[in-house]
Design a protein around this motif. Structure first.
Motif, PDB file in Angstrom:
ATOM      1  N   HIS A 382      32.755  33.221  28.470  1.00 27.92           N
ATOM      2  CA  HIS A 382      31.665  34.027  29.031  1.00 27.92           C
ATOM      3  C   HIS A 382      32.051  35.490  29.251  1.00 27.92           C
ATOM      4  N   LYS A 383      33.284  35.831  28.849  1.00 30.39           N
ATOM      5  CA  LYS A 383      33.764  37.208  28.985  1.00 30.39           C
ATOM      6  C   LYS A 383      33.684  37.717  30.431  1.00 30.39           C
ATOM      7  N   VAL A 384      33.943  36.804  31.347  1.00 35.30           N
ATOM      8  CA  VAL A 384      34.009  37.171  32.760  1.00 35.30           C
ATOM      9  C   VAL A 384      35.477  37.314  33.132  1.00 35.30           C
ATOM     10  N   PRO A 385      35.930  38.500  33.569  1.00 37.58           N
ATOM     11  CA  PRO A 385      37.350  38.690  33.862  1.00 37.58           C
ATOM     12  C   PRO A 385      37.827  37.786  34.994  1.00 37.58           C
ATOM     13  N   LEU A 386      39.045  37.312  34.828  1.00 36.03           N
ATOM     14  CA  LEU A 386      39.651  36.397  35.794  1.00 36.03           C
ATOM     15  C   LEU A 386      41.105  36.814  36.022  1.00 36.03           C
ATOM     16  N   ILE A 387      41.566  36.694  37.257  1.00 34.43           N
ATOM     17  CA  ILE A 387      42.961  36.966  37.615  1.00 34.43           C
ATOM     18  C   ILE A 387      43.572  35.679  38.175  1.00 34.43           C
ATOM     19  N   ALA A 388      44.709  35.284  37.635  1.00 31.60           N
ATOM     20  CA  ALA A 388      45.452  34.130  38.166  1.00 31.60           C
ATOM     21  C   ALA A 388      46.629  34.650  38.984  1.00 31.60           C
ATOM     22  N   PHE A 389      46.768  34.145  40.215  1.00 29.67           N
ATOM     23  CA  PHE A 389      47.849  34.552  41.107  1.00 29.67           C
ATOM     24  C   PHE A 389      48.994  33.543  41.017  1.00 29.67           C
ATOM     25  N   SER A 390      50.153  34.037  40.642  1.00 30.23           N
ATOM     26  CA  SER A 390      51.351  33.199  40.545  1.00 30.23           C
ATOM     27  C   SER A 390      52.458  33.858  41.362  1.00 30.23           C
ATOM     28  N   GLU A 391      52.555  33.482  42.632  1.00 28.10           N
ATOM     29  CA  GLU A 391      53.499  34.050  43.585  1.00 28.10           C
ATOM     30  C   GLU A 391      53.312  35.568  43.655  1.00 28.10           C
ATOM     31  N   ASP A 392      54.268  36.352  43.146  1.00 26.72           N
ATOM     32  CA  ASP A 392      54.171  37.815  43.242  1.00 26.72           C
ATOM     33  C   ASP A 392      53.572  38.448  41.990  1.00 26.72           C
ATOM     34  N   ARG A 393      53.041  37.634  41.070  1.00 28.00           N
ATOM     35  CA  ARG A 393      52.497  38.147  39.821  1.00 28.00           C
ATOM     36  C   ARG A 393      50.995  37.896  39.721  1.00 28.00           C
ATOM     37  N   CYS A 394      50.334  38.760  38.951  1.00 24.93           N
ATOM     38  CA  CYS A 394      48.943  38.544  38.581  1.00 24.93           C
ATOM     39  C   CYS A 394      48.870  38.437  37.059  1.00 24.93           C
ATOM     40  N   LEU A 395      48.099  37.464  36.564  1.00 25.21           N
ATOM     41  CA  LEU A 395      47.998  37.210  35.132  1.00 25.21           C
ATOM     42  C   LEU A 395      46.526  37.204  34.720  1.00 25.21           C
ATOM     43  N   THR A 396      46.238  37.682  33.514  1.00 29.64           N
ATOM     44  CA  THR A 396      44.870  37.680  33.018  1.00 29.64           C
ATOM     45  C   THR A 396      44.880  37.515  31.496  1.00 29.64           C
ATOM     46  N   LEU A 397      43.687  37.236  30.926  1.00 33.01           N
ATOM     47  CA  LEU A 397      43.595  36.961  29.492  1.00 33.01           C
ATOM     48  C   LEU A 397      43.242  38.182  28.652  1.00 33.01           C
ATOM     49  N   PHE A 398      42.555  39.161  29.242  1.00 31.13           N
ATOM     50  CA  PHE A 398      42.137  40.330  28.462  1.00 31.13           C
ATOM     51  C   PHE A 398      41.945  41.527  29.394  1.00 31.13           C
ATOM     52  N   GLU A 399      41.972  42.698  28.788  1.00 31.73           N
ATOM     53  CA  GLU A 399      41.775  43.929  29.550  1.00 31.73           C
ATOM     54  C   GLU A 399      40.322  44.065  29.978  1.00 31.73           C
ATOM     55  N   HIS A 400      40.139  44.661  31.163  1.00 29.90           N
ATOM     56  CA  HIS A 400      38.791  44.885  31.668  1.00 29.90           C
ATOM     57  C   HIS A 400      38.889  45.880  32.827  1.00 29.90           C
ATOM     58  N   PRO A 401      37.909  46.768  32.991  1.00 32.85           N
ATOM     59  CA  PRO A 401      37.961  47.727  34.108  1.00 32.85           C
ATOM     60  C   PRO A 401      38.060  47.052  35.482  1.00 32.85           C
ATOM     61  N   LEU A 402      37.414  45.901  35.641  1.00 35.56           N
ATOM     62  CA  LEU A 402      37.485  45.214  36.936  1.00 35.56           C
ATOM     63  C   LEU A 402      38.887  44.660  37.190  1.00 35.56           C
ATOM     64  N   VAL A 403      39.559  44.270  36.113  1.00 35.14           N
ATOM     65  CA  VAL A 403      40.950  43.818  36.255  1.00 35.14           C
ATOM     66  C   VAL A 403      41.824  44.976  36.725  1.00 35.14           C
ATOM     67  N   ASP A 404      41.605  46.157  36.125  1.00 32.75           N
ATOM     68  CA  ASP A 404      42.360  47.334  36.538  1.00 32.75           C
ATOM     69  C   ASP A 404      42.096  47.690  38.002  1.00 32.75           C
ATOM     70  N   SER A 405      40.846  47.520  38.438  1.00 31.62           N
ATOM     71  CA  SER A 405      40.492  47.898  39.808  1.00 31.62           C
ATOM     72  C   SER A 405      41.209  47.045  40.852  1.00 31.62           C
ATOM     73  N   LEU A 406      41.540  45.819  40.496  1.00 24.80           N
ATOM     74  CA  LEU A 406      42.260  44.977  41.448  1.00 24.80           C
ATOM     75  C   LEU A 406      43.620  45.582  41.784  1.00 24.80           C
ATOM     76  N   HIS A 407      44.166  46.314  40.819  1.00 26.38           N
ATOM     77  CA  HIS A 407      45.451  47.001  41.041  1.00 26.38           C
ATOM     78  C   HIS A 407      45.242  48.384  41.643  1.00 26.38           C
ATOM     79  N   THR A 408      44.342  49.164  41.087  1.00 20.83           N
ATOM     80  CA  THR A 408      44.200  50.555  41.521  1.00 20.83           C
ATOM     81  C   THR A 408      43.466  50.692  42.852  1.00 20.83           C
ATOM     82  N   VAL A 409      42.521  49.803  43.124  1.00 22.28           N
ATOM     83  CA  VAL A 409      41.734  49.887  44.364  1.00 22.28           C
ATOM     84  C   VAL A 409      42.260  48.949  45.441  1.00 22.28           C
ATOM     85  N   TYR A 410      42.581  47.706  45.032  1.00 24.03           N
ATOM     86  CA  TYR A 410      42.970  46.695  46.017  1.00 24.03           C
ATOM     87  C   TYR A 410      44.488  46.501  46.134  1.00 24.03           C
TER      88      TYR A 410
END
Length: 564
Positions: A382-410
């Protein structure tokens, strides 16, 4: 940096020259003892205070202006002198007590230094005595028998918070003041006749605060820090494991008792502070952070005042630990002696990772791998961005502005892009996943679908309107806080909690006093005892000041949470 030095252990016939003026000469005092360490006789020498040059990289390596020598009296024995000479081996203890130049010209500090020149050799002798019969399993045994050396060298530096903070930053990458640092100079491979133990650096300012908190004198506290630092130089390290901590704590208490010194060991005092201290505080986005995802100066000031009064601050958040540490660094509240660090207790990733004393993991809950797989496949389809949390890491399947915002904003760790589901799942444990979408997309599509699709295998929760989190069933920040309280020996009746989000409901309900900020969700407000002002109005600061001036002395923990 210039320092004032108390030094000893030069031969009586030697006088080293210096162009620096003599300063604060202290009368040499004798201290006789006929104690024998095994078959090794200790030879102590008297001290003079002189002024020399030193720096953070060469503590104790300073020119000596004047020194005298005084040996212990001989031990009476009926054996012939030749026999005694063959069986006794003199071990010289060379101790330097240094006073960093920026400390004030305080007679109390000079008196403490004078006492240390007597106390430190006593502590060394008893500590050495325990090495030969040691049964500890975690101690580094590079130093096992000091009787094989001709002399032992040790320096103790008394300094201020600024000096020890600089050392802590340069040597340990910890940008904060601390109470004591140990720096070993021993290199076993060199097989030298001299055992160069190293340096013990003690902040007098931190020691004074801790002495006041623990109800004893500053000399008592500095003696405790000397013992702690000495044991580190002899191979003990309480940060290695729980067993190592128990062994070092045991040796600390044994040494202090044998020496007749007041106070508990540093490790035991730290445990007592965690379980019996003043309020604890936990935070992040909609509570600790304002609507710009920043900590205001007013909130930072309130937190620092709280910690200065002995308030214990603990984080309870949906964020990963690195995110919280990075946020707090911006206002100088991160680090070992700050609010959050790798060495402090905390509840992270919605209660799925809980860290106890000294930052050690006490609980972890992973998301069902089948749920993870279905969520990842849904994200791709469905091309909906998702972040998987693995201890101190974040993992995702593809680039997306909302994925970037989790790092730059949050402030979350920058997500690693793993292009396939199988690769992403390989070799990692995932605690939770987050779908990122519009608020409307979450409420009308994502939440209804996943609330049904997860069944009994997982739960859905929202911290903010445009994110949907999938977490293991039966977990929450509230359950994580309860587990941490049990670990620290604190009851919910001693807790005040402050939060704002749906994910704070269990924690607010758990606490004796729950405060929901006015910007919070209706679910959070429904279970709270008090509705506070909003995060943009410094609601956390307001809550801190109210509790600091509150007559509710029964509160040992202040839990300030967030909506993340």
């Amino acid at each position: 940096m210039a320092v004032r030095v108390i030094t000893c252990a030069l031969p009586s016939s030697t006088v080293a020259t210096s162009s620096l003026p003599l300063s604060h000469v202290v009368k040499s005092a004798s201290w006789d003892s006929n104690s024998i360490f095994g078959r090794t006789k200790f030879n102590y020498r008297s001290l003079s205070i002189v002024r020399g040059l030193g720096n953070a990289n060469g503590i104790g390596k300073m020119e000596i202006v004047a020194v005298s020598r005084r040996e212990y009296r001989k031990v009476r024995s009926r054996r012939p002198a030749a026999a005694r000479k063959s069986k006794e081996k003199e071990l010289e203890l060379s101790v330097k007590i240094c006073i960093e130049e920026q400390l004030p010209e305080d007679p109390e500090i000079l008196d403490i230094a004078e006492m240390l020149r007597l106390n430190v050799p006593m502590a060394m002798k008893l500590a050495f005595d325990g090495l030969s019969n040691s049964t500890y399993q975690t101690r580094d045994t590079s130093i096992s028998d000091v009787g094989g050396f001709e002399s032992v060298e040790l320096s103790v530096l008394l300094c201020n918070d600024g000096f020890i903070r600089k050392l802590n930053r340069e040597w340990r990458d910890e940008d904060h003041a601390t109470d004591v640092l140990s720096m070993s100079q021993h290199i076993p491979e060199l097989k030298l006749p001299i055992l160069m133990l190293g340096d013990i650096v003690i902040s007098v300012e931190t020691a004074a605060r801790q002495a006041e908190e623990r109800g004893h004198t500053i000399l008592d506290e500095i003696r405790i820090l000397v013992v702690h630092g000495l044991l580190h130089l002899l191979g003990f390290d309480h940060e290695l494991s729980d067993e190592a901590e128990e062994e070092m704590e045991k040796e600390e208490e044994l040494l202090l008792k044998s020496l007749g010194w007041q106070g508990k060991g540093l490790i035991q005092s730290a445990h007592d502070a965690e379980t019996n201290g003043s309020p604890h505080i936990d935070y992040a986005d909609g509570t600790l952070l304002n609507s710009k995802s920043q900590i205001s100066l007013s909130t930072a000031k309130a937190l620092k005042e709280a910690t200065s009064r002995g308030v214990k601050v603990v984080i309870s958040t949906g964020k990963a630990r690195p995110a919280v540490i990075n946020i707090l660094k911006t206002v100088d509240l991160a680090g070992k002696d700050g609010i959050a660090s790798e060495f402090s207790p905390g509840v992270f990733v919605q209660g799925l990772l809980v860290y106890g004393r000294r930052g050690r993991e006490i609980f972890r809950k992973n998301l069902d791998p089948n749920v993870c797989r279905e969520a990842l496949l849904y994200s791709l389809k469905h091309k909906v961005p998702l972040i998987a949390f693995s201890e101190d890491r974040c993992l995702t399947l593809f680039e997306h502005p909302l994925v970037d915002s989790l790092h730059t904003v949050y402030h979350e760790p920058k997500a690693d892009i793993i292009p396939s589901v199988e690769q992403l799942l390989a070799g990692v444990d995932i605690q939770k996943v987050i779908f990122l979408d519009t608020a409307e997309g979450v409420s009308t599509t994502l939440r209804p679908y996943w609330a049904e699709a997860t069944g009994d295998h997982a739960s859905v929760v929202q911290a903010v309107p445009d994110m949907l989190e999938i977490v293991p069933s039966g977990t929450s920040k509230g359950s994580g806080v309860r587990m941490l309280l049990d670990h620290l020996g604190v009851t919910p009746k001693e807790v005040m909690a402050i939060g704002d989000g749906e994910n704070d409901v269990e924690m607010l309900d758990l606490a004796s006093l729950g405060v929901a900020l006015s910007n919070g969700s209706e679910k959070a407000k429904a279970v709270a005892n008090v509705i506070g002002i909003s995060n943009d109005e410094d609601g956390v600061a307001d809550a801190i000041y109210r509790i600091l001036h509150s007559p509710m002395k029964c509160l040992h923990e202040v839990k300030l949470s967030n909506n993340e």
